[in-house]
Design an enzyme around this catalytic site. Sequence first.
Site, PDB file in Angstrom:
ATOM      1  N   ASP A  16      -0.388   0.245   0.341  1.00  0.00           N
ATOM      2  CA  ASP A  16      -1.663  -0.219   1.116  1.00  0.00           C
ATOM      3  C   ASP A  16      -0.714  -1.788   1.053  1.00  0.00           C
ATOM      4  O   ASP A  16      -0.810  -2.274   0.162  1.00  0.00           O
ATOM      5  CB  ASP A  16      -2.601   0.274   0.573  1.00  0.00           C
ATOM      6  CG  ASP A  16      -3.721  -0.256   0.420  1.00  0.00           C
ATOM      7  OD1 ASP A  16      -3.229  -1.403   1.146  1.00  0.00           O
ATOM      8  OD2 ASP A  16      -4.599  -0.088  -0.478  1.00  0.00           O
ATOM      9  N   LYS A  77      -2.307 -11.827   4.380  1.00  0.00           N
ATOM     10  CA  LYS A  77      -2.920 -10.662   5.610  1.00  0.00           C
ATOM     11  C   LYS A  77      -4.617 -11.122   6.797  1.00  0.00           C
ATOM     12  O   LYS A  77      -4.588 -10.671   7.600  1.00  0.00           O
ATOM     13  CB  LYS A  77      -3.305  -9.581   4.943  1.00  0.00           C
ATOM     14  CG  LYS A  77      -3.749  -8.128   5.603  1.00  0.00           C
ATOM     15  CD  LYS A  77      -4.372  -7.239   4.987  1.00  0.00           C
ATOM     16  CE  LYS A  77      -4.873  -5.971   5.463  1.00  0.00           C
ATOM     17  NZ  LYS A  77      -4.674  -4.588   4.043  1.00  0.00           N
ATOM     18  N   GLU A 182      -6.414   1.948   7.389  1.00  0.00           N
ATOM     19  CA  GLU A 182      -7.223   2.374   6.181  1.00  0.00           C
ATOM     20  C   GLU A 182      -7.057   3.070   5.703  1.00  0.00           C
ATOM     21  O   GLU A 182      -7.902   4.589   4.961  1.00  0.00           O
ATOM     22  CB  GLU A 182      -7.291   1.081   5.430  1.00  0.00           C
ATOM     23  CG  GLU A 182      -5.883   0.609   5.628  1.00  0.00           C
ATOM     24  CD  GLU A 182      -5.969  -1.257   5.127  1.00  0.00           C
ATOM     25  OE1 GLU A 182      -7.559  -1.722   5.110  1.00  0.00           O
ATOM     26  OE2 GLU A 182      -5.354  -2.045   4.997  1.00  0.00           O
TER      27      GLU A 182
END
Length: 614
Positions: A16, A77, A182
Amino acid sequence: MEKRGDDYLPAAIGIDLGTTYSCVAAWKYDRIEIIPNNQGNRTTPSCVAFIDEARLIGDGAKNQATMNPVNTIFDAKRLIGRTFSDSKVQDDMKSWPFKVIEGPADTPKIVVSYKGKTKKFLAEEISSMILGKMKETAESYLGKVVKDAVITIPAYFNNSQRQATKDAGAIAGLNIISMINEPTAAAIAYGLEPFKSTKEKKKNVLVFDLGGGTFDVSILTILKGGRFEVKAVAGDTHLGGEDFDNRMVDHCVGEFKRKWGKDLIPNKKALGRLRCACEKAKRILSCDTQTSIELDCLHEGIDFSMKFSRAKFEELNMDYFDRCMKTLETCLSDAKMEISWVSDVILVGGSTRIPKIQSMLQKLFYWKELYKSLNPDEAVAYGAAVLGAKLSGISSDQRCRDLVLLDVTPLSLGVETQGERFDVVIPRNTQIPMKKSKIYVTCADNQTFEDIKVYQGERARSKDNHLLGMLKVSGIPPAPKGVAKLDVCFEIDANGILTVTIQILSTGKTTKLRITNENGRLSKEEIEKMIKDADKYKHEDEEYNKKVSAFNALEDCIYNMKKKIKNMAYSVRLNEMERVIADTIKWIENHQDASLDKVHAMKEYLESICMREF
Ligand code: AMP
């Protein structure tokens, strides 16, 4: 073919890659393990720092962030897959203490000072360093080299952001066997158990995923037997805990100005310290209704002290919280699902610990307690590792083997028509695989060719969406405008690969464009160069760590020698030994840049002098 299993290659790990924290999980001893890093922490800050002697990744980087704000990079990100001119990037740049400049083709480049030189990095490279750290964490735990990985991405990421993330994986030396959304990964973590005690055959679940930088809602139907059907996704790739922190920082900056008449904005170090304190205060406000922010000597010798209430925090961020609820409603309506059909609301992401978020959700789903049994920081990596185990074919667990995922397109796909308008061919949240055609006509007399631009997004003007590719259609027979017809066919396979085929109806001539997740914005050569650079940085890190260990061993040696001398009876060589120890201490102070061999040699010399006595 290489056999997989405990004695052979490990299963693909699940990573993740979060905006603020990352987490890695792997299949071991027939179950999923969340892997702690070398500090013992189960999540690792997505943070990379550059100092004079070395590069730090994770906890080490975060711990020194307030001292070295301009060379400590976080939020990669939020930058990945975006252009420099993107308004979100321009906005973020105002609050980042590090420098971002415009690179070739509108790519943003992060500028740092490393080993006394100016270096420029793409967001992909910074993310690859974090992924490399997660790979190393898994390798040291599993005791094996890890190659394959499943990486998670926000459901609402567009193609460019997905591809750039995949490139980051390649630079880190990982083979990305799958990228999974996710919230879908979190649903897998939840969905392994849900039918144990019920007679139900299916469940509709809503995953509410609010992390550090992104927000996603997904609605899935989970069928007994392990089939996961995504019904709709919605989200905001630029909304999360960092935005809440920013609001707190802005409020404190305002208070400081009001009270002391001084502007904190130009003082990057002070802002970094304030941001850190605000984030801590925010976490406390999830348990307590009041806290305080205390920072000594924040700016020009002034101490900063301020009480912060939960009510104030909520007031500052209420528009963000409302935006989350609006997105949730859009997702329900896209899924064509009544709110009462949802049997569980799963909370994922650290920011779902905020009481206001929970109470707003609970008010909406008043008949059902929110599902909080999953660890919001780990559920996504857990689900990714389950998929990794399935795809690697090593799991003996039936639930893992039977897992079937059916996804949707998160964003609408279409073409540009006259007047730069975006015309949707496949609407968002269409389940894939899917094939759909639309007929278009020429817009000028005797038009013999047409450039067809394929876009992804939800905006009316094509330019405001993400350009996926362009097809040149030639050989259209001359005719008055509106007569020649083109059949535009969009086909998405189960892996999300889009093929656009255009047929001139009167001649049957076709032109094809395949848009895969393979071709990121970096070329193969650029990725290869970055892999080499990454290896070089890794080698330098290893050399640095060896040197630090050698200095530590030398200092240990001095300490032990001193202790022994203290307890020693008089010896003629005592003075000589004390002199050598004192010289070595001085040498360490003045020779921090000495080579590894020299440090080893110093230790051997010290030992040779002192050992003679023992
Ligand atoms: P994630 O991306 O899921 O790791 O979430 C990280 C975000 O969650 C960061 O912005 C954290 O500040 C935030 N967070 C973690 N714990 C809490 C908490 N107890 N209360 C509020 N926010 C939190």
